[in-house]
Motif scaffolding. Structure first.
Motif, PDB file in Angstrom:
ATOM      1  N   GLU A 107       0.856  -1.183   0.000  1.00 16.83           N
ATOM      2  CA  GLU A 107       0.000   0.000   0.000  1.00 16.83           C
ATOM      3  C   GLU A 107       0.891   1.231   0.000  1.00 16.83           C
ATOM      4  O   GLU A 107       1.811   1.347   0.812  1.00 16.83           O
ATOM      5  CB  GLU A 107      -0.934  -0.011   1.201  1.00 16.83           C
ATOM      6  N   LEU A 108       0.604   2.147  -0.928  1.00 15.23           N
ATOM      7  CA  LEU A 108       1.424   3.338  -1.112  1.00 15.23           C
ATOM      8  C   LEU A 108       0.648   4.605  -0.800  1.00 15.23           C
ATOM      9  O   LEU A 108      -0.556   4.676  -1.027  1.00 15.23           O
ATOM     10  CB  LEU A 108       1.906   3.448  -2.564  1.00 15.23           C
ATOM     11  N   ARG A 109       1.379   5.594  -0.338  1.00 14.00           N
ATOM     12  CA  ARG A 109       0.862   6.956  -0.178  1.00 14.00           C
ATOM     13  C   ARG A 109       1.711   7.832  -1.083  1.00 14.00           C
ATOM     14  O   ARG A 109       2.944   7.831  -0.990  1.00 14.00           O
ATOM     15  CB  ARG A 109       0.984   7.408   1.278  1.00 14.00           C
ATOM     16  N   ILE A 110       1.050   8.570  -1.978  1.00 17.78           N
ATOM     17  CA  ILE A 110       1.742   9.413  -2.958  1.00 17.78           C
ATOM     18  C   ILE A 110       1.334  10.857  -2.679  1.00 17.78           C
ATOM     19  O   ILE A 110       0.431  11.397  -3.312  1.00 17.78           O
ATOM     20  CB  ILE A 110       1.398   8.985  -4.403  1.00 17.78           C
ATOM     21  N   GLU A 111       1.980  11.460  -1.698  1.00 22.21           N
ATOM     22  CA  GLU A 111       1.607  12.794  -1.213  1.00 22.21           C
ATOM     23  C   GLU A 111       1.612  13.854  -2.309  1.00 22.21           C
ATOM     24  O   GLU A 111       0.748  14.713  -2.332  1.00 22.21           O
ATOM     25  CB  GLU A 111       2.549  13.236  -0.097  1.00 22.21           C
ATOM     26  N   ASN A 112       2.597  13.820  -3.180  1.00 22.13           N
ATOM     27  CA  ASN A 112       2.771  14.896  -4.160  1.00 22.13           C
ATOM     28  C   ASN A 112       1.945  14.709  -5.426  1.00 22.13           C
ATOM     29  O   ASN A 112       2.061  15.519  -6.340  1.00 22.13           O
ATOM     30  CB  ASN A 112       4.244  15.043  -4.514  1.00 22.13           C
ATOM     31  N   ALA A 113       1.121  13.680  -5.482  1.00 20.07           N
ATOM     32  CA  ALA A 113       0.310  13.463  -6.680  1.00 20.07           C
ATOM     33  C   ALA A 113      -0.819  14.489  -6.716  1.00 20.07           C
ATOM     34  O   ALA A 113      -1.682  14.521  -5.848  1.00 20.07           O
ATOM     35  CB  ALA A 113      -0.260  12.052  -6.693  1.00 20.07           C
ATOM     36  N   ALA A 114      -0.794  15.336  -7.721  1.00 20.18           N
ATOM     37  CA  ALA A 114      -1.822  16.366  -7.880  1.00 20.18           C
ATOM     38  C   ALA A 114      -2.837  15.987  -8.946  1.00 20.18           C
ATOM     39  O   ALA A 114      -3.798  16.723  -9.186  1.00 20.18           O
ATOM     40  CB  ALA A 114      -1.164  17.695  -8.232  1.00 20.18           C
ATOM     41  N   ALA A 157      13.738  -3.141  -1.900  1.00 17.72           N
ATOM     42  CA  ALA A 157      13.739  -2.390  -3.154  1.00 17.72           C
ATOM     43  C   ALA A 157      12.522  -1.477  -3.245  1.00 17.72           C
ATOM     44  O   ALA A 157      12.622  -0.336  -3.714  1.00 17.72           O
ATOM     45  CB  ALA A 157      13.783  -3.347  -4.348  1.00 17.72           C
ATOM     46  N   THR A 158      11.374  -1.959  -2.795  1.00 11.81           N
ATOM     47  CA  THR A 158      10.156  -1.143  -2.833  1.00 11.81           C
ATOM     48  C   THR A 158      10.326   0.119  -2.005  1.00 11.81           C
ATOM     49  O   THR A 158       9.985   1.222  -2.451  1.00 11.81           O
ATOM     50  CB  THR A 158       8.945  -1.959  -2.324  1.00 11.81           C
ATOM     51  N   ASN A 159      10.850  -0.024  -0.792  1.00  4.71           N
ATOM     52  CA  ASN A 159      11.075   1.152   0.054  1.00  4.71           C
ATOM     53  C   ASN A 159      12.056   2.128  -0.582  1.00  4.71           C
ATOM     54  O   ASN A 159      11.832   3.337  -0.577  1.00  4.71           O
ATOM     55  CB  ASN A 159      11.562   0.721   1.441  1.00  4.71           C
ATOM     56  N   ARG A 160      13.121   1.608  -1.151  1.00  2.00           N
ATOM     57  CA  ARG A 160      14.133   2.456  -1.786  1.00  2.00           C
ATOM     58  C   ARG A 160      13.556   3.179  -3.013  1.00  2.00           C
ATOM     59  O   ARG A 160      13.723   4.389  -3.174  1.00  2.00           O
ATOM     60  CB  ARG A 160      15.342   1.602  -2.175  1.00  2.00           C
ATOM     61  N   ILE A 161      12.856   2.441  -3.860  1.00  6.41           N
ATOM     62  CA  ILE A 161      12.323   3.010  -5.103  1.00  6.41           C
ATOM     63  C   ILE A 161      11.235   4.041  -4.812  1.00  6.41           C
ATOM     64  O   ILE A 161      11.214   5.118  -5.409  1.00  6.41           O
ATOM     65  CB  ILE A 161      11.792   1.891  -6.025  1.00  6.41           C
ATOM     66  N   THR A 162      10.315   3.716  -3.898  1.00  6.01           N
ATOM     67  CA  THR A 162       9.226   4.659  -3.617  1.00  6.01           C
ATOM     68  C   THR A 162       9.759   5.959  -3.031  1.00  6.01           C
ATOM     69  O   THR A 162       9.247   7.032  -3.354  1.00  6.01           O
ATOM     70  CB  THR A 162       8.167   4.049  -2.676  1.00  6.01           C
ATOM     71  N   ASN A 163      10.779   5.878  -2.185  1.00  6.01           N
ATOM     72  CA  ASN A 163      11.374   7.110  -1.649  1.00  6.01           C
ATOM     73  C   ASN A 163      11.908   7.986  -2.771  1.00  6.01           C
ATOM     74  O   ASN A 163      11.757   9.197  -2.739  1.00  6.01           O
ATOM     75  CB  ASN A 163      12.481   6.787  -0.647  1.00  6.01           C
ATOM     76  N   GLY A 164      12.514   7.366  -3.777  1.00  3.19           N
ATOM     77  CA  GLY A 164      13.033   8.107  -4.922  1.00  3.19           C
ATOM     78  C   GLY A 164      11.951   8.683  -5.814  1.00  3.19           C
ATOM     79  O   GLY A 164      12.191   9.628  -6.565  1.00  3.19           O
ATOM     80  N   LEU A 165      10.748   8.129  -5.725  1.00  2.00           N
ATOM     81  CA  LEU A 165       9.629   8.596  -6.549  1.00  2.00           C
ATOM     82  C   LEU A 165       8.738   9.600  -5.811  1.00  2.00           C
ATOM     83  O   LEU A 165       7.724  10.025  -6.344  1.00  2.00           O
ATOM     84  CB  LEU A 165       8.779   7.405  -6.999  1.00  2.00           C
ATOM     85  N   GLY A 166       9.094   9.944  -4.586  1.00  2.00           N
ATOM     86  CA  GLY A 166       8.278  10.879  -3.819  1.00  2.00           C
ATOM     87  C   GLY A 166       7.047  10.236  -3.204  1.00  2.00           C
ATOM     88  O   GLY A 166       6.060  10.905  -2.933  1.00  2.00           O
ATOM     89  N   ALA A 167       7.111   8.934  -2.985  1.00  2.00           N
ATOM     90  CA  ALA A 167       5.996   8.203  -2.372  1.00  2.00           C
ATOM     91  C   ALA A 167       6.526   7.478  -1.147  1.00  2.00           C
ATOM     92  O   ALA A 167       7.723   7.474  -0.892  1.00  2.00           O
ATOM     93  CB  ALA A 167       5.401   7.208  -3.371  1.00  2.00           C
ATOM     94  N   VAL A 190       5.771   3.796   1.419  1.00  2.00           N
ATOM     95  CA  VAL A 190       5.022   2.568   1.694  1.00  2.00           C
ATOM     96  C   VAL A 190       4.318   2.771   3.033  1.00  2.00           C
ATOM     97  O   VAL A 190       4.963   3.025   4.042  1.00  2.00           O
ATOM     98  CB  VAL A 190       5.966   1.350   1.755  1.00  2.00           C
ATOM     99  N   THR A 191       2.992   2.675   3.033  1.00  2.00           N
ATOM    100  CA  THR A 191       2.249   2.809   4.289  1.00  2.00           C
ATOM    101  C   THR A 191       2.050   1.455   4.950  1.00  2.00           C
ATOM    102  O   THR A 191       2.028   1.370   6.170  1.00  2.00           O
ATOM    103  CB  THR A 191       0.891   3.488   4.077  1.00  2.00           C
ATOM    104  N   GLU A 192       1.899   0.426   4.147  1.00  2.00           N
ATOM    105  CA  GLU A 192       1.811  -0.945   4.666  1.00  2.00           C
ATOM    106  C   GLU A 192       2.360  -1.898   3.630  1.00  2.00           C
ATOM    107  O   GLU A 192       2.208  -1.687   2.433  1.00  2.00           O
ATOM    108  CB  GLU A 192       0.365  -1.329   4.981  1.00  2.00           C
ATOM    109  N   LEU A 193       3.001  -2.958   4.099  1.00  2.00           N
ATOM    110  CA  LEU A 193       3.521  -4.002   3.228  1.00  2.00           C
ATOM    111  C   LEU A 193       3.509  -5.293   4.025  1.00  2.00           C
ATOM    112  O   LEU A 193       4.020  -5.341   5.138  1.00  2.00           O
ATOM    113  CB  LEU A 193       4.945  -3.653   2.779  1.00  2.00           C
ATOM    114  N   TRP A 194       2.888  -6.314   3.474  1.00  2.00           N
ATOM    115  CA  TRP A 194       2.897  -7.616   4.121  1.00  2.00           C
ATOM    116  C   TRP A 194       2.885  -8.693   3.051  1.00  2.00           C
ATOM    117  O   TRP A 194       2.530  -8.445   1.912  1.00  2.00           O
ATOM    118  CB  TRP A 194       1.725  -7.779   5.085  1.00  2.00           C
ATOM    119  N   TRP A 195       3.340  -9.872   3.465  1.00  2.00           N
ATOM    120  CA  TRP A 195       3.317 -10.994   2.529  1.00  2.00           C
ATOM    121  C   TRP A 195       3.074 -12.275   3.299  1.00  2.00           C
ATOM    122  O   TRP A 195       3.243 -12.337   4.506  1.00  2.00           O
ATOM    123  CB  TRP A 195       4.577 -11.053   1.685  1.00  2.00           C
ATOM    124  N   GLU A 196       2.647 -13.285   2.543  1.00  2.00           N
ATOM    125  CA  GLU A 196       2.334 -14.579   3.140  1.00  2.00           C
ATOM    126  C   GLU A 196       2.593 -15.674   2.125  1.00  2.00           C
ATOM    127  O   GLU A 196       2.674 -15.421   0.926  1.00  2.00           O
ATOM    128  CB  GLU A 196       0.879 -14.624   3.595  1.00  2.00           C
TER     129      GLU A 196
END
Length: 103
Positions: free
Chosen positions: A9-16, A76-86, A88-94
């Motif tokens: 789950e992502l939060r994209i604060e700067n998305a207008a 990688a998801t955390n690293r990439i999203t930080n670079g995109l201005g977003a 991760v609000t939640e991440l889980w796997w099973e």
């Protein structure tokens, strides 16, 4: 045979706009898809411009391999999203076990 299923789950604060949202989601999907042997898809409709949910799956004979892979995808998801201005609000796997038999 084990299957690993991840929800991001992502939060994209700067998305207008919806275009801004799509750019972040598309970029994350491309980078993860090229870097790992996984399948990735958007799981929700664009309810808001500032959020998105992605699903990731991988299959292997080895649970240990999948555990390591999911950890790498998470990092990688955390690293990439930080670079995109977003972020991760939640991440889980099973693990989902597939018995390999047809019904």
């Amino acid at each position: 045979m084990p299957i690993a299923a991840m929800t991001i789950e992502l939060r994209i604060e700067n998305a207008a706009s919806l275009k801004d949202r799509r750019q972040v989601v598309r970029s994350l999907k491309e980078k993860l898809g090229h870097g790992f042997n996984i399948s990735i898809a958007e799981m929700d409709e664009a309810v808001t411009w500032q959020s998105a949910t992605l699903g990731v799956v991988a299959i292997s004979r080895s649970r240990d391999y999948l555990s390591g892979l999911m950890k790498q995808v998470e990092d990688a998801t955390n690293r990439i999203t930080n670079g995109l201005g977003a972020q991760v609000t939640e991440l889980w796997w099973e693990f989902i076990e597939a018995d390999g038999e047809n019904e």
